[in-house]
Design an enzyme around this catalytic site. Structure first.
Site, PDB file in Angstrom:
ATOM      1  NE  ARG A 104      -3.917   0.641   2.078  1.00 33.09           N
ATOM      2  CZ  ARG A 104      -4.928   0.167   2.015  1.00 33.09           C
ATOM      3  NH1 ARG A 104      -5.305   1.493   3.775  1.00 33.09           N
ATOM      4  NH2 ARG A 104      -6.423   0.377   2.091  1.00 33.09           N
ATOM      5  CG  HIS A 131      -8.926   0.160  -2.591  1.00 38.98           C
ATOM      6  ND1 HIS A 131      -7.773  -0.541  -2.581  1.00 38.98           N
ATOM      7  CD2 HIS A 131      -9.412   0.418  -2.002  1.00 38.98           C
ATOM      8  CE1 HIS A 131      -7.933  -1.168  -0.918  1.00 38.98           C
ATOM      9  NE2 HIS A 131      -8.841  -0.691  -0.651  1.00 38.98           N
ATOM     10  CD  GLN A 134     -13.667  -2.196  -0.751  1.00 41.61           C
ATOM     11  OE1 GLN A 134     -12.396  -1.679   0.446  1.00 41.61           O
ATOM     12  NE2 GLN A 134     -14.241  -2.392  -0.176  1.00 41.61           N
ATOM     13  CG  ASP A 219     -13.620   6.353  -0.816  1.00 49.54           C
ATOM     14  OD1 ASP A 219     -13.531   6.333   0.326  1.00 49.54           O
ATOM     15  OD2 ASP A 219     -12.657   6.491  -1.982  1.00 49.54           O
ATOM     16  CB  CYS A 259     -14.029   0.996   0.025  1.00 49.81           C
ATOM     17  SG  CYS A 259     -13.428   2.537  -0.344  1.00 49.81           S
ATOM     18  NE  ARG A 287     -10.562  -5.395   0.641  1.00 47.86           N
ATOM     19  CZ  ARG A 287      -9.696  -4.147   0.980  1.00 47.86           C
ATOM     20  NH1 ARG A 287     -10.026  -3.484   2.051  1.00 47.86           N
ATOM     21  NH2 ARG A 287      -7.933  -4.569   1.078  1.00 47.86           N
TER      22      ARG A 287
HETATM   23  N1  NVA Z   1      -9.755   6.990  -1.660  1.00 46.64           N
HETATM   24  C1  NVA Z   1      -9.790   6.436  -0.348  1.00 46.64           C
HETATM   25  C2  NVA Z   1      -9.752   4.764   0.431  1.00 46.64           C
HETATM   26  C3  NVA Z   1      -8.994   4.170   1.213  1.00 46.64           C
HETATM   27  C4  NVA Z   1      -9.861   3.017   1.523  1.00 46.64           C
HETATM   28  C5  NVA Z   1      -8.144   6.779   0.032  1.00 46.64           C
HETATM   29  O1  NVA Z   1      -6.949   6.457  -0.803  1.00 46.64           O
HETATM   30  O2  NVA Z   1      -7.472   7.146   1.090  1.00 46.64           O
HETATM   31  N1   CP Z   2     -10.934   0.557   2.265  1.00 46.09           N
HETATM   32  C1   CP Z   2      -9.851   0.047   3.036  1.00 46.09           C
HETATM   33  O1   CP Z   2      -9.326  -0.327   2.411  1.00 46.09           O
HETATM   34  O2   CP Z   2     -10.027  -0.241   3.990  1.00 46.09           O
HETATM   35  P1   CP Z   2      -8.709   0.593   5.142  1.00 46.09           P
HETATM   36  O3   CP Z   2      -8.021   2.126   4.768  1.00 46.09           O
HETATM   37  O4   CP Z   2      -8.803   0.225   6.655  1.00 46.09           O
HETATM   38  O5   CP Z   2      -8.131  -1.078   4.907  1.00 46.09           O
END
Ligand code: NVA
Ligand code: CP
Length: 300
Positions: A104, A131, A134, A219, A259, A287
């Site tokens: 990540r 992502h 997800q 989101d 998500c 997930r």
């Molecule tokens: N769009 C959000 C998704 C978090 C799971 C982010 O990138 O922070």
């Molecule tokens: N939806 C998601 O990826 O959640 P986290 O940021 O908690 O991993």
């Protein structure tokens, strides 16, 4: 032989996507029936997190344990990554010790560089651009609640962000129509949009985008790494909250997804996310099951 990576949904075919969904549903049933299934004994997943996580970390870690393997958490706070060791060197070293890696990070290009120097499969656990994990869970959730999504319509309300881009890829692979309502200046990446061979329409208002759809998704307005923009974004997105009024524009049996983590009274009202059309807790749980299916596939 080059390892098989999962950096975007474009790394799998439509058939593989559908198979992953079916396998995830199967693995969920097996877990509920307490049927042991541990094909990944003695296998290790390396988990590189440069951003925070609750769901992704937990689902990968628990998933590996359930499959008979182990997971090792690595963060820049306590590894040499945080002190400037090149991503290429980090990838070479980690991939000599573990069997599969999830990353990540911020720039998608950094993930690509990591993957190109890894001897083992690399999974995108979120970048600024995509992502994909997800979207495995979201589609499993839709299939469980409403059957195949082919020919259905999804409304994306809000930021044209990493989740929105992965929805575009999913629309292409699974054959659904995608309506997007995002404010000026926050539209999705045009390259990602044009690369998707799907019926994707941009709308000026959330109301138009949500009209008659089967699934409404949103989101956060500020993603990880955009904390400094939060004030401006709140202003820009003020008309993009998924409210009960907005849900009323969708089909009466439409479902709602997010998500998570969510901000009630910003991108979604509590009455929606905590209401009867919301499937966000199934979505979060899935997930686990969908990533177990992915781990099985990549390590087969
Ligand atoms: N769009 C959000 C998704 C978090 C799971 C982010 O990138 O922070
Ligand atoms: N939806 C998601 O990826 O959640 P986290 O940021 O908690 O991993």
């Amino acid at each position: 032989m080059k390892p098989r990576h999962f950096l975007t949904l474009r790394d799998i075919t439509s058939d593989e996507y559908r198979n992953l969904i079916q396998r995830a549903i199967e693995l969920k049933a097996m877990l509920r029936a307490c049927k042991p299934h541990a094909p990944l004994q003695y296998k290790t997943l390396g988990m590189v997190f440069e951003k925070s996580s609750t769901r992704t970390r937990l689902s990968f870690e628990v998933g590996m344990i359930q499959l008979g393997g182990q997971a090792v958490f690595l963060s820049p706070r306590d590894t040499q990554l945080g002190r400037g060791e090149p991503i290429e060197d980090t990838a070479r070293v980690i991939s000599r010790m573990v069997d599969i890696i999830m990353v990540r990070t911020y720039e998608h290009e950094k993930l690509e560089r990591f993957a190109s120097h890894s001897n083992v499969p690399v999974i995108n656990a979120l970048t600024d651009l995509y992502h994909p994990c997800q979207l495995l869970a979201d589609m499993q959730t839709f299939f469980e609640h409403r059957g195949d999504i082919k020919g259905k319509t999804v409304a994306w309300i809000g930021d044209g962000n990493n989740m929105c881009h992965s929805y575009m890829n999913a629309a292409d692979l699974l054959g659904f129509r995608l309506n997007i309502a995002a404010p000026e200046g926050y539209l999705p990446n045009p390259d990602v949009m044009h690369a998707a061979d799907a019926d994707i329409q941009l709308y000026d208002t959330p109301e138009e985008a949500a009209k008659g759809v089967d699934l409404v998704v949103t989101d956060v307005w500020s993603s990880m790494g955009q904390e400094d923009e939060a004030f401006d974004r709140k202003l820009a997105f003020k008309d993009y909250c998924v409210s009960e009024n907005l849900m009323a524009k969708a089909k009466p049996d439409a479902i709602f997804m997010h998500c998570l983590p969510a901000h009630r009274s910003e991108e979604v009202d509590a009455a929606v996310i905590d209401g009867k059309q919301s499937v966000v807790w199934d979505e979060a749980e899935n997930r686990l099951h969908s990533q177990k299916a992915l781990l099985e596939m990549l390590m087969a």
